[in-house]
Design a protein around this motif. Structure first.
Motif, PDB file in Angstrom:
ATOM      1  N   VAL A 212     -61.276  79.050  82.464  1.00 34.68           N
ATOM      2  CA  VAL A 212     -61.596  80.223  83.275  1.00 34.68           C
ATOM      3  C   VAL A 212     -61.481  81.474  82.421  1.00 34.68           C
ATOM      4  CG1 VAL A 212     -60.814  79.108  85.383  1.00 34.68           C
ATOM      5  CG2 VAL A 212     -59.205  80.459  84.062  1.00 34.68           C
ATOM      6  N   PRO A 213     -62.243  82.538  82.745  1.00 35.51           N
ATOM      7  CA  PRO A 213     -62.158  83.784  81.968  1.00 35.51           C
ATOM      8  C   PRO A 213     -60.747  84.361  82.018  1.00 35.51           C
ATOM      9  CG  PRO A 213     -64.096  83.778  83.394  1.00 35.51           C
ATOM     10  CD  PRO A 213     -63.274  82.606  83.793  1.00 35.51           C
ATOM     11  N   GLU A 214     -60.347  84.959  80.921  1.00 36.52           N
ATOM     12  CA  GLU A 214     -58.989  85.503  80.843  1.00 36.52           C
ATOM     13  C   GLU A 214     -58.749  86.622  81.848  1.00 36.52           C
ATOM     14  OE1 GLU A 214     -58.062  87.990  77.387  1.00 36.52           O
ATOM     15  OE2 GLU A 214     -60.092  87.581  76.662  1.00 36.52           O
ATOM     16  N   LEU A 217     -56.913  85.452  84.908  1.00 39.79           N
ATOM     17  CA  LEU A 217     -55.643  84.770  84.699  1.00 39.79           C
ATOM     18  C   LEU A 217     -54.574  85.216  85.691  1.00 39.79           C
ATOM     19  CD1 LEU A 217     -54.093  82.761  82.965  1.00 39.79           C
ATOM     20  CD2 LEU A 217     -53.555  84.608  81.383  1.00 39.79           C
ATOM     21  N   ASP A 218     -54.525  86.505  86.000  1.00 41.46           N
ATOM     22  CA  ASP A 218     -53.483  87.016  86.889  1.00 41.46           C
ATOM     23  C   ASP A 218     -53.691  86.598  88.339  1.00 41.46           C
ATOM     24  OD1 ASP A 218     -52.270  88.231  84.749  1.00 41.46           O
ATOM     25  OD2 ASP A 218     -53.285  90.153  85.045  1.00 41.46           O
ATOM     26  N   ARG A 219     -54.866  86.067  88.663  1.00 34.51           N
ATOM     27  CA  ARG A 219     -55.139  85.675  90.050  1.00 34.51           C
ATOM     28  C   ARG A 219     -55.004  84.166  90.271  1.00 34.51           C
ATOM     29  NH1 ARG A 219     -60.289  88.642  92.486  1.00 34.51           N
ATOM     30  NH2 ARG A 219     -61.480  87.596  90.847  1.00 34.51           N
ATOM     31  N   ILE A 220     -54.526  83.443  89.258  1.00 36.06           N
ATOM     32  CA  ILE A 220     -54.354  81.995  89.363  1.00 36.06           C
ATOM     33  C   ILE A 220     -52.895  81.655  89.107  1.00 36.06           C
ATOM     34  CG2 ILE A 220     -55.097  79.756  88.482  1.00 36.06           C
ATOM     35  CD1 ILE A 220     -57.669  81.094  87.558  1.00 36.06           C
ATOM     36  N   VAL A 249     -54.857  81.991  74.999  1.00 31.23           N
ATOM     37  CA  VAL A 249     -56.261  82.280  75.288  1.00 31.23           C
ATOM     38  C   VAL A 249     -57.100  81.884  74.078  1.00 31.23           C
ATOM     39  CG1 VAL A 249     -57.946  84.083  75.843  1.00 31.23           C
ATOM     40  CG2 VAL A 249     -55.639  84.168  76.827  1.00 31.23           C
ATOM     41  N   ASP A 250     -58.203  81.183  74.335  1.00 31.41           N
ATOM     42  CA  ASP A 250     -59.112  80.816  73.261  1.00 31.41           C
ATOM     43  C   ASP A 250     -59.810  82.078  72.764  1.00 31.41           C
ATOM     44  OD1 ASP A 250     -61.361  79.987  71.736  1.00 31.41           O
ATOM     45  OD2 ASP A 250     -61.341  78.033  72.704  1.00 31.41           O
ATOM     46  N   ALA A 251     -59.553  82.470  71.536  1.00 30.72           N
ATOM     47  CA  ALA A 251     -60.116  83.719  70.996  1.00 30.72           C
ATOM     48  C   ALA A 251     -61.629  83.647  70.872  1.00 30.72           C
ATOM     49  CB  ALA A 251     -59.488  84.031  69.638  1.00 30.72           C
ATOM     50  N   GLY A 252     -62.174  82.458  70.670  1.00 32.51           N
ATOM     51  CA  GLY A 252     -63.617  82.328  70.499  1.00 32.51           C
ATOM     52  C   GLY A 252     -64.394  82.480  71.792  1.00 32.51           C
ATOM     53  N   THR A 253     -63.851  81.958  72.897  1.00 35.53           N
ATOM     54  CA  THR A 253     -64.562  81.988  74.179  1.00 35.53           C
ATOM     55  C   THR A 253     -63.951  82.948  75.183  1.00 35.53           C
ATOM     56  OG1 THR A 253     -63.225  80.147  75.044  1.00 35.53           O
ATOM     57  CG2 THR A 253     -65.250  79.583  73.857  1.00 35.53           C
ATOM     58  N   GLY A 254     -62.728  83.405  74.926  1.00 39.54           N
ATOM     59  CA  GLY A 254     -62.070  84.296  75.876  1.00 39.54           C
ATOM     60  C   GLY A 254     -61.693  83.613  77.171  1.00 39.54           C
ATOM     61  N   THR A 255     -61.403  82.306  77.103  1.00 37.42           N
ATOM     62  CA  THR A 255     -61.064  81.540  78.299  1.00 37.42           C
ATOM     63  C   THR A 255     -59.676  80.923  78.168  1.00 37.42           C
ATOM     64  OG1 THR A 255     -62.142  79.561  77.388  1.00 37.42           O
ATOM     65  CG2 THR A 255     -63.467  81.002  78.797  1.00 37.42           C
ATOM     66  N   VAL A 256     -59.145  80.510  79.317  1.00 39.10           N
ATOM     67  CA  VAL A 256     -57.831  79.881  79.392  1.00 39.10           C
ATOM     68  C   VAL A 256     -57.997  78.486  79.993  1.00 39.10           C
ATOM     69  CG1 VAL A 256     -55.495  80.044  80.329  1.00 39.10           C
ATOM     70  CG2 VAL A 256     -56.736  82.122  79.691  1.00 39.10           C
TER      71      VAL A 256
END
Length: 402
Positions: A212-214, A217-220, A249-256
Motif C-alpha cells: 500500500v502507498p506510504e 500508512l497512518d490509516r491502517i 518503506v520500499d524506497a523504489g516504489t514508496g509502498t509498505v
C-alpha cells in the motif's frame, strides 16, 4: 495640294471605362461583405448540452484495494537427509498428515552396519578406559596414557551418536501437521542427501501480502479487517485481518508491505488455496452526512480541482476541495453545499462563462422537447447555412443586373 485630314480614332469615354471597374469593385465589396457576414455567422457560439444534478448529502467510505497472491506461511519442502533407495512411500498429494508422522523410509542397510560398528567401537573404548583408569589410580600409568584413553572413549561416543542420527534420518517424517501438496519422488527411486521429496502445507496459515502507498500508512492498523475476494476462481470471498505491517518503506516504489491473515474457514478446496490471485480491500475511513457529487463532475486543471455550476444559460467554474472518495462518488469539503446544482455530465471542454442547454441523460432538452440538443444544434446550423446560400444567390443576381 491640300492634304486630307488624318482619320481620328473614337476614344471610349472615360465614363464607359469606369463602368466595368465600378462593377468589379462593387462585386468585390459585395463579396467581401458577404464573407464577413458568413464569418460572423460561423463564430456564433452554440450552447453545449449538459446534464445538471444536485449536490447530495450521505455517507461515504474510503477504501484501498491491492492485488495479491495467496500464500501459506507454513509451507516447507521435505528433503532427504540420508542416501539410499526410497522405500515405503506412504503418502500422496492431498493427504493430511500429523506432526512427526512417517511419510517414507530410505533403505538403511549401510546405516545399520555403521551403527553396529560404532557400538562395537564404543564398547572396546569403554573397556580400555576402565583398565587404564584403574592403572592410573594405582600410579602405574602416567597422565598422558590416561588422557589418551579418555579421548578415544569420547570419540567413540560421538561416532555412535552420528551413526544413530544417520539411522534415524532414513525415516522421513512430517515437520508439522498439514497437507501433502507436492510429491516429487516415486517409491523405489534412489535419493541423495538433500534431494527434494515432498511439500507439506499448513492451510491454517494462509495470508495475502499486499503493498500500500506510504501515505496510507497512518490509516491502517494491525487487527484491522480486510475484504479478500478471489479474482480468477469465483465464489471465493471473506474477511481477513491485518496480521503484520512492515516497519520499512520500499524506497523504489514508496509502498509498505502488509500481511493479511485469512481465517481457517476460508482455506481449503472450496475456499482459497496457495497461489490463487485475489484482491484485498481495506476500509480506511468512513464519514456520515457529507456533501457528495459523482466523480465524473470533477474537472482537474493541473493540481487544482473544479466543478461547473449552471447560472441561467451559462456555466460557471467553481474551485472545490475534495475529501474521501469511493468508486463512484467524491466528498466536497469546500466550494459547494448540499442541494446546490452542479453539472454532472457534458462539462468536458467547457470554459468559464460558456453557454449551455440543459438536457437529460438521453440528450433530450429539459422541458419535454423530444428532439435531442445535438439535433437542434444541427437544425440551427442547417438554417444558418440556408440563409447564407440565399444571401449568396441574391448577391450573384444583383451583380448580373449591374
Amino acid at each position: 495640294m491640300l492634304s486630307s485630314p488624318a482619320p481620328t480614332r473614337n476614344r471610349p469615354s472615360r465614363r464607359w471605362l469606369s463602368l466595368p471597374l465600378a462593377l468589379a469593385l462593387g462585386c468585390q465589396a459585395s463579396a467581401g461583405g458577404f464573407e464577413k457576414k458568413a464569418a460572423d455567422a460561423e463564430v456564433v457560439e452554440q450552447p453545449s448540452p449538459v446534464v445538471v444534478g444536485t449536490v447530495e448529502r450521505g455517507a461515504i467510505t474510503a477504501t484501498i484495494s491491492a492485488a495479491s497472491t495467496i500464500e501459506a506461511e507454513r509451507q516447507v519442502t521435505v528433503h532427504a537427509e540420508s542416501v539410499g533407495r526410497l522405500v515405503d512411500l506412504t503418502v500422496e498429494e492431498g493427504d493430511k498428515v500429523k506432526e512427526g508422522q512417517v511419510l517414507a523410509r530410505i533403505r538403511f542397510d549401510a546405516q545399520a552396519n555403521s551403527l553396529l560398528r560404532a557400538n562395537t567401537s564404543l564398547a572396546k573404548a569403554q573397556t580400555d578406559f576402565q583398565r587404564i583408569e584403574q592403572l592410573y589410580n594405582e600410579r602405574v600409568l602416567g597422565h598422558e596414557e590416561y588422557q589418551k584413553a579418555k579421548n578415544q572413549l569420547d570419540i567413540a561416543e560421538l561416532d555412535l551418536r552420528d551413526r544413530a542420527r544417520e539411522m534415524k534420518n532414513t525415516k522421513v517424517t512430517a515437520p508439522f501437521s498439514g497437507t501433502i501438496t507436492q510429491r516429487k519422488v516415486i517409491e523405489g527411486g534412489f535419493v541423495t542427501n538433500g534431494a527434494e521429496l515432498l511439500q507439506v502445507t499448513d492451510f491454517n496459515t494462509l495470508v495475502a501480502r499486499v503493498f500500500v502507498p506510504e501515505k496510507e500508512l497512518d490509516r491502517i492498523k494491525v487487527g484491522q479487517e480486510a475484504l479478500v475476494v478471489g479474482k480468477a476462481a469465483k465464489g471465493r470471498k471473506g474477511t481477513g485481518k491485518v496480521l503484520r505491517i512492515s516497519p520499512t518503506v520500499d524506497a523504489g516504489t514508496g509502498t509498505v508491505k502488509m500481511t493479511v491473515a485469512l481465517p481457517q474457514e476460508l482455506a481449503g478446496g472450496q475456499g482459497f488455496l496457495p497461489g490463487m490471485y485475489a484482491e484485498v480491500t481495506l476500509t480506511v475511513d468512513h464519514r456520515e452526512d457529507v456533501a457528495l457529487v459523482p466523480k465524473g463532475a470533477i474537472v482537474h486543471d493541473e493540481e487544482q480541482t473544479y466543478v461547473f455550476v449552471p447560472e441561467g444559460d451559462k456555466a460557471r467554474r467553481v474551485r472545490v476541495e475534495l475529501g474521501l472518495q469511493d468508486a463512484e462518488r467524491v466528498e466536497i469539503v469546500k466550494g459547494l453545499g448540499a442541494g446546490e446544482a452542479v453539472i454532472v455530465a457534458g462539462q468536458t471542454g467547457l470554459k468559464d462563462g460558456a453557454k449551455i442547454v440543459r438536457v437529460d441523460m438521453q440528450g433530450r432538452p429539459e422541458g419535454g422537447d423530444a428532439k435531442p440538443a445535438e439535433a437542434k444544434a444541427d437544425d440551427a446550423k442547417a438554417d444558418d447555412a440556408g440563409k447564407t446560400d440565399a444571401k449568396v444567390d441574391d448577391t450573384k443576381a444583383a451583380n448580373k443586373e449591374n
